[in-house]
Design a protein around this motif. Structure first.
Motif, short mmCIF file in Angstrom:
data_model
loop_
_atom_site.label_atom_id
_atom_site.label_comp_id
_atom_site.label_asym_id
_atom_site.label_seq_id
_atom_site.Cartn_x
_atom_site.Cartn_y
_atom_site.Cartn_z
N ARG A 193 0.83 -1.21 0.00
CA ARG A 193 0.00 0.00 0.00
C ARG A 193 0.87 1.27 0.00
NH1 ARG A 193 -3.08 3.15 3.71
NH2 ARG A 193 -5.11 3.71 2.84
N ARG A 194 1.98 1.24 0.74
CA ARG A 194 2.89 2.38 0.76
C ARG A 194 3.51 2.59 -0.61
NH1 ARG A 194 5.15 0.90 4.79
NH2 ARG A 194 6.88 -0.30 3.90
N ASN A 195 3.93 1.50 -1.27
CA ASN A 195 4.49 1.62 -2.62
C ASN A 195 3.46 2.14 -3.61
OD1 ASN A 195 7.00 0.70 -1.81
ND2 ASN A 195 6.51 -1.45 -2.22
N LEU A 196 2.21 1.68 -3.47
CA LEU A 196 1.16 2.20 -4.34
C LEU A 196 0.95 3.69 -4.12
CD1 LEU A 196 -1.48 -0.68 -4.17
CD2 LEU A 196 -0.18 0.03 -6.18
N GLY A 197 1.02 4.14 -2.87
CA GLY A 197 0.89 5.57 -2.60
C GLY A 197 2.01 6.38 -3.24
#
Length: 483
Positions: free
Chosen positions: A137-141
């Motif tokens: 999720r952090r990488n997607l952000g």
């Protein structure tokens, strides 16, 4: 052990007893004599038998005595005495219980250890899964932030490119409009030259009007060629701009789609409704770029757009200068030609006016003659009905019978009336023919006058027509391409 669906005291598990006859010798119930009972829907399991308590036992003697106390005990031993050896001993029974308890205790300890290990494993895996999910999720952000940056850059560059392309498209339309506007004056000037070739006699002279028209035609053709050439260059540049615009729009569309997909993935939770299993998807690798080539692709598109915008600005400025110069030169030449036309037209105005006056009188006489012909035709038509009445009366009077067929005064009057009306008709028709001949003479005279007028005033008519056509010369805003 009880069989499924039966009890050991059921009637079909032991010999049936009666009160009238002595009991038969006890027999053992074996696999050969026992018919298994099956529940509905179960398959046939004759090949399987449990290892414990698989054989039935005979009814104890005490039960028979309680059921039938009046009977005598049997004096002969059962013929199948070997059935007593199929029973288990108390030792076997105790060993079986100990084995069962030992196995159950071992299974319970094993299950307890397994449960505790499983709880620790589930906690570790839950923590690992949560960390991996948060990392994704952090990488997607971060990916969404990069997409937002490049989307903003592409939108900014695309807006500027669209503005420059629109300005260049407007310049092209102005060039095309200016060239089209010059087509009208050019066509007028050429038509004036062709019409002036129809002058006759001494009027066919190479005067100032013809010289100015030739110069005007050459100037208009030259500027039309320059404008069309410049419009072609603009069209080529617009093609380049459209290619760059398509690349920017495609890149922006792809990034919008990727942003929508990544944002959807970013917002997915374990409780979302749209999640599902897709087995084997992790083994598929359809990627075509890495972050470096991905960023370079958008950067190259932006540089191409900037180069196209610079060329568009240069062509736009060149177009403005060409349109202004063309407007000034064409208006100057147009004014000189009109002055020459006005001077030439004033020299032939008097002869034209005299011939037109004579032609007007002839036309008035033709109108009067046509009116006389119309009245004569009406008069002739008015005499036809009285003639029909008189002739009909004579026809009907011929039908009088015998002596009544008399040549009386009405008879003489009707005959005289018929002859008189007929003579009148012949006179009117003769006068009508004379009127038609007179009209033909007047028409022929009118044609001669018109021909004479065309010969005498041919030069004036041509120049006047040319001046009338030249009144529609386009204004300065139209010559620079504004509609």
């Amino acid at each position: 052990m009880e069989f499924l669906g039966t009890t050991q005291t059921a009637s079909y598990c032991s010999p049936r007893r009666t009160c009238l006859f002595p009991d038969p010798a006890p027999t053992s119930i074996t696999q050969d004599s026992y018919q298994s009972y099956f529940l509905p829907g179960y398959h046939y399991l004759s090949s399987w038998r449990p290892s414990l308590f698989c054989k039935g036992s005979s009814v104890p003697p005490g039960a028979d005595e309680r059921l039938a106390p009046a009977r005598r005990p049997p004096t002969v031993l059962p013929s199948l005495r070997s059935a007593l050896h199929a029973r288990y001993s108390p030792h076997d029974w105790h060993q079986a219980n100990v084995a069962q308890l030992t196995g159950s205790e071992a299974s319970r300890r094993w299950a307890g250890k397994l449960n505790s290990d499983s709880m620790r494993l589930m906690q570790d895996k839950d923590q690992l899964t949560y960390q991996m999910q948060e990392g994704s999720r952090r990488n997607l952000g971060q990916r969404l932030s990069s997409l937002d940056f490049w989307r903003a850059e592409l939108v900014y560059e695309l807006d500027y490119l669209l503005t420059e392309s629109q300005a260049l498209e407007t310049a092209k339309k102005r060039l095309e409009c200016a060239a089209d506007e010059m087509q009208g004056p050019l066509k007028t000037a050429l038509e004036c030259l062709y019409n002036r070739e129809k002058r006759m006699g001494i009027d066919l002279v190479h005067d100032d009007v013809e010289k100015c028209l030739i110069k005007e035609v050459d100037l208009l053709k030259d500027w039309q060629a320059k404008m069309r050439k410049l419009a072609e260059r603009i069209n080529q540049q617009l093609g380049i701009n459209r290619d760059v615009q398509h690349a920017l729009e495609q890149d922006l569309s792809d990034k919008n789609s990727a942003h929508f997909i990544d944002e959807k993935c970013f917002n997915l939770r374990n409780t979302s409704d749209s999640i599902n299993f897709y087995h084997g998807v992790e083994k598929i690798d359809g990627t075509v770029s890495v972050p470096e080539t991905w960023a370079k692709f958008s950067e190259d598109n932006i540089r191409s757009s900037q180069h196209a915008r610079a060329n568009s600005v240069r062509l736009h400025n060149e177009t403005e200068a060409a349109l202004e110069t063309a407007s000034e030169e064409t208006w100057s030449r147009y004014t000189s030609t009109n002055l020459a036309f006005n001077k030439r037209i004033s020299e032939v105005a008097d002869a034209k006016n005299k011939l037109q006056a004579q032609l007007a009188k002839t036309l008035q006489e033709i109108f009067q003659t046509e009116n006389t012909i119309m009245l004569l035709e009406r008069s002739i038509m008015a005499k036809e009905s009285p003639l029909k009445v008189a002739q009909t009366r004579l026809e009907e009077r011929t039908k009088r019978p015998n002596i009544e067929l008399c040549r009386d005064a009405p008879q003489f009057q009707l005959v005289n009336e018929v002859f008189t009306i007929d003579d009148t008709l012949q006179t009117l028709k003769q006068r009508l023919r004379e009127a038609h001949d007179t009209l033909q003479m007047l028409v022929l005279n009118k044609s001669k006058l018109e021909h004479e007028l065309s010969v005498k005033t041919n030069s004036f008519i041509i120049d006047k027509k040319c001046m009338d056509m030249r009144k529609t010369f386009p204004s300065s805003p139209r010559l620079v391409g504004y509609v």
